[in-house]
Design a protein around this motif. Structure first.
Motif, PDB file in Angstrom:
ATOM      1  N   LEU A  38       0.827  -1.204   0.000  1.00 43.30           N
ATOM      2  CA  LEU A  38       0.000   0.000   0.000  1.00 43.30           C
ATOM      3  C   LEU A  38       0.868   1.263   0.000  1.00 43.30           C
ATOM      4  CD1 LEU A  38      -2.893   1.108   0.172  1.00 43.30           C
ATOM      5  CD2 LEU A  38      -2.647   1.066   2.645  1.00 43.30           C
ATOM      6  N   ALA A  39       1.925   1.265   0.795  1.00 38.01           N
ATOM      7  CA  ALA A  39       2.827   2.420   0.837  1.00 38.01           C
ATOM      8  C   ALA A  39       3.539   2.606  -0.506  1.00 38.01           C
ATOM      9  CB  ALA A  39       3.842   2.250   1.961  1.00 38.01           C
ATOM     10  N   ALA A  40       3.961   1.514  -1.130  1.00 35.33           N
ATOM     11  CA  ALA A  40       4.634   1.614  -2.434  1.00 35.33           C
ATOM     12  C   ALA A  40       3.673   2.129  -3.500  1.00 35.33           C
ATOM     13  CB  ALA A  40       5.193   0.248  -2.827  1.00 35.33           C
ATOM     14  N   ALA A  41       2.431   1.667  -3.472  1.00 29.43           N
ATOM     15  CA  ALA A  41       1.447   2.135  -4.450  1.00 29.43           C
ATOM     16  C   ALA A  41       1.129   3.616  -4.239  1.00 29.43           C
ATOM     17  CB  ALA A  41       0.171   1.299  -4.346  1.00 29.43           C
ATOM     18  N   ALA A  42       1.037   4.054  -2.988  1.00 29.56           N
ATOM     19  CA  ALA A  42       0.771   5.463  -2.705  1.00 29.56           C
ATOM     20  C   ALA A  42       1.935   6.336  -3.178  1.00 29.56           C
ATOM     21  CB  ALA A  42       0.520   5.662  -1.217  1.00 29.56           C
ATOM     22  N   LEU A  43       3.154   5.890  -2.961  1.00 28.43           N
ATOM     23  CA  LEU A  43       4.317   6.642  -3.426  1.00 28.43           C
ATOM     24  C   LEU A  43       4.351   6.704  -4.946  1.00 28.43           C
ATOM     25  CD1 LEU A  43       6.953   8.113  -2.766  1.00 28.43           C
ATOM     26  CD2 LEU A  43       8.083   5.887  -2.810  1.00 28.43           C
ATOM     27  N   ALA A  44       4.032   5.601  -5.608  1.00 26.61           N
ATOM     28  CA  ALA A  44       4.005   5.586  -7.073  1.00 26.61           C
ATOM     29  C   ALA A  44       2.944   6.543  -7.600  1.00 26.61           C
ATOM     30  CB  ALA A  44       3.752   4.172  -7.574  1.00 26.61           C
ATOM     31  N   ALA A  45       1.784   6.568  -6.966  1.00 26.25           N
ATOM     32  CA  ALA A  45       0.715   7.476  -7.400  1.00 26.25           C
ATOM     33  C   ALA A  45       1.136   8.934  -7.206  1.00 26.25           C
ATOM     34  CB  ALA A  45      -0.564   7.174  -6.629  1.00 26.25           C
ATOM     35  N   LEU A  46       1.794   9.226  -6.103  1.00 23.32           N
ATOM     36  CA  LEU A  46       2.264  10.587  -5.844  1.00 23.32           C
ATOM     37  C   LEU A  46       3.306  11.014  -6.882  1.00 23.32           C
ATOM     38  CD1 LEU A  46       2.316  13.066  -3.916  1.00 23.32           C
ATOM     39  CD2 LEU A  46       4.188  11.913  -2.744  1.00 23.32           C
ATOM     40  N   LEU A  47       4.261  10.135  -7.167  1.00 26.18           N
ATOM     41  CA  LEU A  47       5.279  10.459  -8.163  1.00 26.18           C
ATOM     42  C   LEU A  47       4.661  10.630  -9.549  1.00 26.18           C
ATOM     43  CD1 LEU A  47       8.218   8.152  -7.060  1.00 26.18           C
ATOM     44  CD2 LEU A  47       8.062  10.634  -6.863  1.00 26.18           C
ATOM     45  N   TYR A  48       3.689   9.801  -9.890  1.00 28.95           N
ATOM     46  CA  TYR A  48       3.014   9.922 -11.182  1.00 28.95           C
ATOM     47  C   TYR A  48       2.300  11.267 -11.285  1.00 28.95           C
ATOM     48  CZ  TYR A  48      -0.098   8.980 -15.098  1.00 28.95           C
ATOM     49  OH  TYR A  48      -0.776   9.059 -16.274  1.00 28.95           O
ATOM     50  N   ALA A  49       1.634  11.673 -10.207  1.00 29.47           N
ATOM     51  CA  ALA A  49       0.924  12.950 -10.213  1.00 29.47           C
ATOM     52  C   ALA A  49       1.899  14.111 -10.364  1.00 29.47           C
ATOM     53  CB  ALA A  49       0.108  13.102  -8.935  1.00 29.47           C
ATOM     54  N   VAL A  50       3.052  14.023  -9.732  1.00 30.82           N
ATOM     55  CA  VAL A  50       4.036  15.104  -9.822  1.00 30.82           C
ATOM     56  C   VAL A  50       4.633  15.168 -11.217  1.00 30.82           C
ATOM     57  CG1 VAL A  50       6.323  15.825  -9.014  1.00 30.82           C
ATOM     58  CG2 VAL A  50       4.575  15.149  -7.367  1.00 30.82           C
ATOM     59  N   VAL A  51       5.006  14.019 -11.765  1.00 35.09           N
ATOM     60  CA  VAL A  51       5.682  13.998 -13.062  1.00 35.09           C
ATOM     61  C   VAL A  51       4.740  14.395 -14.191  1.00 35.09           C
ATOM     62  CG1 VAL A  51       6.798  12.445 -14.728  1.00 35.09           C
ATOM     63  CG2 VAL A  51       7.450  12.388 -12.343  1.00 35.09           C
ATOM     64  N   THR A  52       3.478  14.037 -14.092  1.00 35.95           N
ATOM     65  CA  THR A  52       2.540  14.371 -15.167  1.00 35.95           C
ATOM     66  C   THR A  52       1.917  15.750 -14.979  1.00 35.95           C
ATOM     67  OG1 THR A  52       0.752  13.237 -14.005  1.00 35.95           O
ATOM     68  CG2 THR A  52       1.982  11.976 -15.662  1.00 35.95           C
ATOM     69  N   GLY A  53       2.329  16.481 -13.978  1.00 35.66           N
ATOM     70  CA  GLY A  53       1.809  17.828 -13.753  1.00 35.66           C
ATOM     71  C   GLY A  53       2.274  18.792 -14.827  1.00 35.66           C
ATOM     72  N   ASP A  54       1.577  19.904 -14.953  1.00 35.38           N
ATOM     73  CA  ASP A  54       1.874  20.886 -16.004  1.00 35.38           C
ATOM     74  C   ASP A  54       3.250  21.519 -15.834  1.00 35.38           C
ATOM     75  OD1 ASP A  54      -0.545  20.432 -17.209  1.00 35.38           O
ATOM     76  OD2 ASP A  54      -1.568  22.037 -16.106  1.00 35.38           O
ATOM     77  N   SER A  55       3.650  21.816 -14.607  1.00 35.29           N
ATOM     78  CA  SER A  55       4.929  22.495 -14.400  1.00 35.29           C
ATOM     79  C   SER A  55       6.107  21.594 -14.769  1.00 35.29           C
ATOM     80  CB  SER A  55       5.055  22.962 -12.954  1.00 35.29           C
ATOM     81  OG  SER A  55       5.007  21.866 -12.078  1.00 35.29           O
TER      82      SER A  55
END
Length: 72
Positions: A38-55
């Motif tokens: 669960l912790a690994a999946a949450a970290l992956a989701a957070l990194l995905y959200a950051v990398v795919t962000g507009d900035s």
């Protein structure tokens, strides 16, 4: 009488007074695996959200354009 191996110093406590390791406790339990997953999946989701962000996308695009526009 308990004998000590030759490589242990004389001040070393006797073997019978030591605590033994618990038997059958040699790995993570299912609950620990679930929390780790669960912790690994949450970290992956957070990194995905950051990398795919507009900035981040704008910054990477600018970096690539600047690298390709360098004059030799």
């Amino acid at each position: 009488m308990i004998t000590r191996p030759d490589f242990l110093p004389r001040s070393f406590p006797p073997m019978s007074g030591r605590r033994r390791l618990p038997v059958g406790d040699d790995g993570m339990s299912t609950a620990e695996y679930a929390l780790g997953t669960l912790a690994a999946a949450a970290l992956a989701a957070l990194l995905y959200a950051v990398v795919t962000g507009d900035s981040v996308l704008a910054g990477l695009t600018a970096l690539v354009q600047r690298a390709l526009s360098v004059a030799w």
